[in-house]
Design a protein around this motif. Structure first.
Motif, mmCIF file in Angstrom:
data_model
loop_
_atom_site.group_PDB
_atom_site.id
_atom_site.type_symbol
_atom_site.label_atom_id
_atom_site.label_comp_id
_atom_site.label_asym_id
_atom_site.label_seq_id
_atom_site.Cartn_x
_atom_site.Cartn_y
_atom_site.Cartn_z
ATOM 1 N N ASP A 571 -33.358 2.371 -1.510
ATOM 2 C CA ASP A 571 -32.887 1.619 -2.669
ATOM 3 C C ASP A 571 -31.868 0.558 -2.293
ATOM 4 O O ASP A 571 -31.849 -0.539 -2.835
ATOM 5 C CB ASP A 571 -32.226 2.577 -3.672
ATOM 6 N N HIS A 572 -31.016 0.925 -1.362
ATOM 7 C CA HIS A 572 -29.966 0.019 -0.951
ATOM 8 C C HIS A 572 -30.575 -1.290 -0.423
ATOM 9 O O HIS A 572 -30.162 -2.386 -0.764
ATOM 10 C CB HIS A 572 -29.121 0.702 0.121
ATOM 11 N N LEU A 573 -31.617 -1.117 0.383
ATOM 12 C CA LEU A 573 -32.263 -2.283 0.982
ATOM 13 C C LEU A 573 -32.956 -3.145 -0.074
ATOM 14 O O LEU A 573 -32.786 -4.373 -0.106
ATOM 15 C CB LEU A 573 -33.290 -1.828 2.025
ATOM 16 N N THR A 574 -33.724 -2.515 -0.959
ATOM 17 C CA THR A 574 -34.430 -3.332 -1.952
ATOM 18 C C THR A 574 -33.444 -4.020 -2.899
ATOM 19 O O THR A 574 -33.650 -5.149 -3.306
ATOM 20 C CB THR A 574 -35.490 -2.517 -2.726
ATOM 21 N N ASP A 575 -32.336 -3.353 -3.218
ATOM 22 C CA ASP A 575 -31.314 -4.007 -4.048
ATOM 23 C C ASP A 575 -30.757 -5.232 -3.338
ATOM 24 O O ASP A 575 -30.534 -6.278 -3.949
ATOM 25 C CB ASP A 575 -30.153 -3.043 -4.351
ATOM 26 N N GLU A 576 -30.533 -5.060 -2.053
ATOM 27 C CA GLU A 576 -29.990 -6.182 -1.291
ATOM 28 C C GLU A 576 -30.984 -7.351 -1.273
ATOM 29 O O GLU A 576 -30.610 -8.518 -1.412
ATOM 30 C CB GLU A 576 -29.671 -5.738 0.135
ATOM 31 N N LEU A 577 -32.258 -7.030 -1.136
ATOM 32 C CA LEU A 577 -33.266 -8.099 -1.113
ATOM 33 C C LEU A 577 -33.354 -8.806 -2.465
ATOM 34 O O LEU A 577 -33.502 -10.022 -2.536
ATOM 35 C CB LEU A 577 -34.639 -7.539 -0.727
ATOM 36 N N ARG A 578 -33.245 -8.039 -3.544
ATOM 37 C CA ARG A 578 -33.276 -8.654 -4.882
ATOM 38 C C ARG A 578 -32.093 -9.607 -5.049
ATOM 39 O O ARG A 578 -32.241 -10.724 -5.530
ATOM 40 C CB ARG A 578 -33.266 -7.573 -5.972
ATOM 41 N N SER A 579 -30.917 -9.169 -4.609
ATOM 42 C CA SER A 579 -29.738 -10.035 -4.713
ATOM 43 C C SER A 579 -29.878 -11.269 -3.824
ATOM 44 O O SER A 579 -29.418 -12.353 -4.171
ATOM 45 C CB SER A 579 -28.469 -9.306 -4.286
ATOM 46 N N HIS A 580 -30.513 -11.066 -2.688
ATOM 47 C CA HIS A 580 -30.709 -12.184 -1.768
ATOM 48 C C HIS A 580 -31.546 -13.287 -2.438
ATOM 49 O O HIS A 580 -31.220 -14.468 -2.357
ATOM 50 C CB HIS A 580 -31.392 -11.679 -0.492
ATOM 51 N N VAL A 581 -32.610 -12.895 -3.123
ATOM 52 C CA VAL A 581 -33.463 -13.874 -3.815
ATOM 53 C C VAL A 581 -32.659 -14.577 -4.913
ATOM 54 O O VAL A 581 -32.722 -15.797 -5.079
ATOM 55 C CB VAL A 581 -34.733 -13.222 -4.406
ATOM 56 N N ALA A 582 -31.852 -13.806 -5.639
ATOM 57 C CA ALA A 582 -31.033 -14.405 -6.703
ATOM 58 C C ALA A 582 -30.037 -15.399 -6.111
ATOM 59 O O ALA A 582 -29.793 -16.455 -6.682
ATOM 60 C CB ALA A 582 -30.305 -13.321 -7.480
ATOM 61 N N HIS A 583 -29.495 -15.081 -4.953
ATOM 62 C CA HIS A 583 -28.549 -15.995 -4.315
ATOM 63 C C HIS A 583 -29.236 -17.278 -3.849
ATOM 64 O O HIS A 583 -28.722 -18.373 -4.022
ATOM 65 C CB HIS A 583 -27.873 -15.308 -3.118
ATOM 66 N N GLU A 584 -30.411 -17.135 -3.265
ATOM 67 C CA GLU A 584 -31.109 -18.297 -2.713
ATOM 68 C C GLU A 584 -31.761 -19.167 -3.782
ATOM 69 O O GLU A 584 -31.702 -20.383 -3.725
ATOM 70 C CB GLU A 584 -32.189 -17.838 -1.718
ATOM 71 N N LEU A 585 -32.437 -18.534 -4.739
ATOM 72 C CA LEU A 585 -33.211 -19.311 -5.720
ATOM 73 C C LEU A 585 -32.565 -19.339 -7.103
ATOM 74 O O LEU A 585 -32.598 -20.350 -7.786
ATOM 75 C CB LEU A 585 -34.616 -18.721 -5.870
#
Ligand code: WTA
Length: 630
Positions: A571-585
């Motif tokens: 979960d930690h990883l997928t949460d981080e990836l979701r936030s990463h997309v929000a930060h980039e796009l």
């Protein structure tokens, strides 16, 4: 999809609606526009101001690079402002604006022209010249339309980037357009919080090399870093003697570029849709006038964001060309309470409300009590755009908001078309979920793979058969892709990228995109952009994004990722990836769910088969799998 749920009801306009409507006989108007299409558009164009009149209405000698009103010179901003100053609209309100925090401002046409002229002079003093690109990245404040109009007034080309986008999306658009100037705000209010636009722009500028200066509008007043020699405050520039009250509109060719607007396409990076002064002006002016039946005393509210095409055509240009009073609102629809919109409709006496199904569904969830607390009797016409409107949302909009008095204009169109293409007018009988028929003079069709028209109620590709004034002219810097993407699948016809059905009455039912574009809350996003944002994370090797149905958003993004060796899912990883997309796009692109997988379905040539992922997620038959790699 709609077909099954089709209530089969026909809503006929009341005598009151017809009595007031400019157009009372739809069929006659269609016949006139189809009879002599160029004459139809020329007649509309005559109502606007041209410094020099056209030689030819439509020049199709270089098709599909069509040209309209060739030989003419004009300026769309002259038509939006100066034309009204010279007539009785000098003191009429152009914009009423309410901030999310309750701030209020209004601009008469006279005042708006003055502010636009002042800022146009500022732009000139910063070295902006005719043809230069300027990126605008702002919240919903009056300075946003002022900045757009100031650019167009001097012949510069604006490229507005939606304020909900973030670093990578902004950097890419600045870079691709080679903008030398960026206009932004210190921040934007959204749901009581501050979106740090200036900080995001600072980060984007580290990735985009062309920018020489940045102008910053003070809105929230929180601390921002101003880089000496690059960043300047808007209010300080506007107070300088160079910001004089007058700046004559540049006389430009009808085909002179007006703006670029980036939009998601089938593959690769977003493409820059190019619109021009003359044709776009005639298209937006005409369609708004007839479809929303604009009258002199109306107060009109298009609740979209100016950063998308709906805002460009129907918050800024179309309403001002018609001399309309428009309302603009800065914030979220349900802040601080779910009655915010209804309260403002009552307070400002709004007559026309134009919004998106996702907003309607979102507000519908809070129940009828919120709108019922308010007097909504000023409303006369309602509108919808962005995605198919489901019958439940249509009914709610029609009964609870429109009290069964207001017809709903379900307008189908695209960034590329610039103006409404399939749309009713108030005099037209409605069927919930259908945009009815094409606007007069527009010839559309539903075709099969071979480009032949399909029969009634059969699904096919939605195409446009003839040119229209506000059509995109090309993809900026990429004319080959313009031909390939829009004009090669069905030679001679424009491919919309949508699938649709046409019923026995000739009414169109748009089903959705047939390409890799996902409509999330009415916003257009490309799977390619989301995937590339995911892959830019060091732990991700490969990614695939699809859209799955969502009750409020219409579609929600679901992503599948293959991790790089040495990383384990959690979960930690997928949460981080979701936030990463929000930060980039941006927050709108944040995936609803990310699933870690070992492999992705691909064709033998290596293309990800998103439809297989989608079918599997929906528990449906994936269809023909002959191209699937073993
Ligand atoms: C979809 C927005 C059904 C469609 C103005 C189109 C709609 C895409 C409607 C363009 C509607 C827009 N009914 N679908 N009334 N309006 N669409 O460029 O898929 O952001 O191709 O322009 O939105 O999205 P765009």
């Amino acid at each position: 999809m709609q077909k099954k749920e089709l209530p089969g009801e026909m809503y006929r306009p009341s005598a009151e609606v017809i009595g007031r409507a400019r157009v009372k006989d739809w069929n006659a108007m269609v016949a006139e526009a189809e009879g002599d299409n160029q004459k139809f558009w020329a007649k509309e164009a005559e109502e606007l101001h041209w410094f020099r009149k056209w030689d030819t209405v439509l020049d199709d000698s270089g098709k599909p690079f069509f040209k309209w009103f060739t030989g003419a010179t004009t300026n769309i901003v002259y038509n939006c402002l100066d034309r009204h100053i010279e007539n009785a609209r000098r003191n009429k309100l152009a914009f009423l604006w309410e901030g999310e925090n309750g701030d209020f401002r209004s601009y008469s046409y006279f005042a708006l022209r003055r502010e636009v002229c002042k800022f146009a002079n500022v732009l000139k003093s910063l070295g902006v010249q005719k043809g230069d690109r300027v990126t605008i990245y702002m919240g919903r404040v009056p300075e946003l339309p002022i900045a757009m109009l100031a650019c167009a007034r001097i012949g510069a080309i604006h490229s507005v980037v939606y304020g909900g986008f973030t670093v990578e999306a902004l950097a890419e658009r600045i870079d691709d357009s080679a903008s030398r100037l960026v206009i932004t705000c210190d921040g934007a209010y959204q749901r009581g919080k501050v979106v740090p636009l200036k900080d995001i722009a600072d980060e984007a500028l580290q990735r985009a090399a062309t920018v020489e200066s940045m102008v910053v509008v003070k809105r929230t007043g929180h601390d921002v870093k101003m880089e000496a020699g690059r960043d300047m405050w808007y209010h300080e520039l506007m107070a300088l003697p160079i910001a004089g009250n007058d700046c004559p509109a540049e006389v430009v060719d009808a085909e002179h570029p007006l703006f670029l607007l980036y939009t998601s396409g089938t593959t690769g990076k977003p493409k820059a849709i190019l619109h021009t002064h003359g044709g776009y002006m005639v298209g937006t002016y005409t369609t708004l006038k007839y479809v929303f039946d604009i009258h002199e005393e109306d107060r009109y509210w298009c609740a979209a964001d100016p950063g998308w095409i709906t805002g460009h055509s129907y918050i800024v240009y179309g309403p001002l060309l018609n001399g309309t009073t428009s309302f603009l609102y800065e914030g979220a629809p349900n802040y601080p309470y779910p009655n915010r919109w209804w309260q403002m409709i009552e307070k400002y006496g709004i007559n026309i409300l134009y919004t998106a199904p996702t907003a309607i569904r979102g507000l519908m969830r809070f129940g009828d009590a919120w709108p019922n607390r308010h007097d909504l009797s000023s409303l006369r016409i309602l509108g919808s755009v962005g995605e198919p409107i489901n019958p439940e949302a249509w009914k709610w909009y029609h009964t609870v908001i429109g009290k069964e008095r207001c017809p709903i204009m379900d307008t189908w169109w695209q960034t590329e078309t610039g103006m409404f293409m399939i749309t009713p007018m108030p005099c037209v009988p409605l069927k919930p979920g259908s945009g009815t028929r094409p606007f007069p003079g527009i010839i559309m069709d539903v075709v099969n793979e071979e480009g032949q028209s399909v029969g009634p109620n059969e699904e096919g590709y939605l195409v446009i058969r003839n040119p229209w004034p506000s059509m995109m002219r090309t993809l900026y810097n990429d004319p080959d892709r313009y031909i390939k993407q829009y004009w090669s699948q069905f030679p001679g016809s424009y491919m919309t990228g949508d699938s649709a059905k046409r019923d026995e009455d000739g009414y169109y039912w748009v089903i959705g995109r047939v390409d890799d574009v996902i409509k999330v809350s009415g916003y257009r996003l490309g799977t390619a952009e989301i995937e590339s944002a995911l892959v830019s994370h060091p732990m991700v090797a490969e990614a695939a994004a699809i859209g799955l149905p969502h009750e409020v958003k219409g579609n929600a993004i679901h992503a599948y990722v293959i991790l790089r060796a040495g990383n384990s899912p959690g979960d930690h990883l997928t949460d981080e990836l979701r936030s990463h997309v929000a930060h980039e796009l941006g927050p709108i692109a944040k995936p609803e769910k990310i699933t870690v997988v070992d492999s992705l379905p691909k064709t033998r040539s290596g293309k990800i088969m998103r439809r297989v992922l989608k079918a599997r997620a929906l528990g449906k038959d994936p269809g023909n799998l002959s191209t699937l790699e073993e």
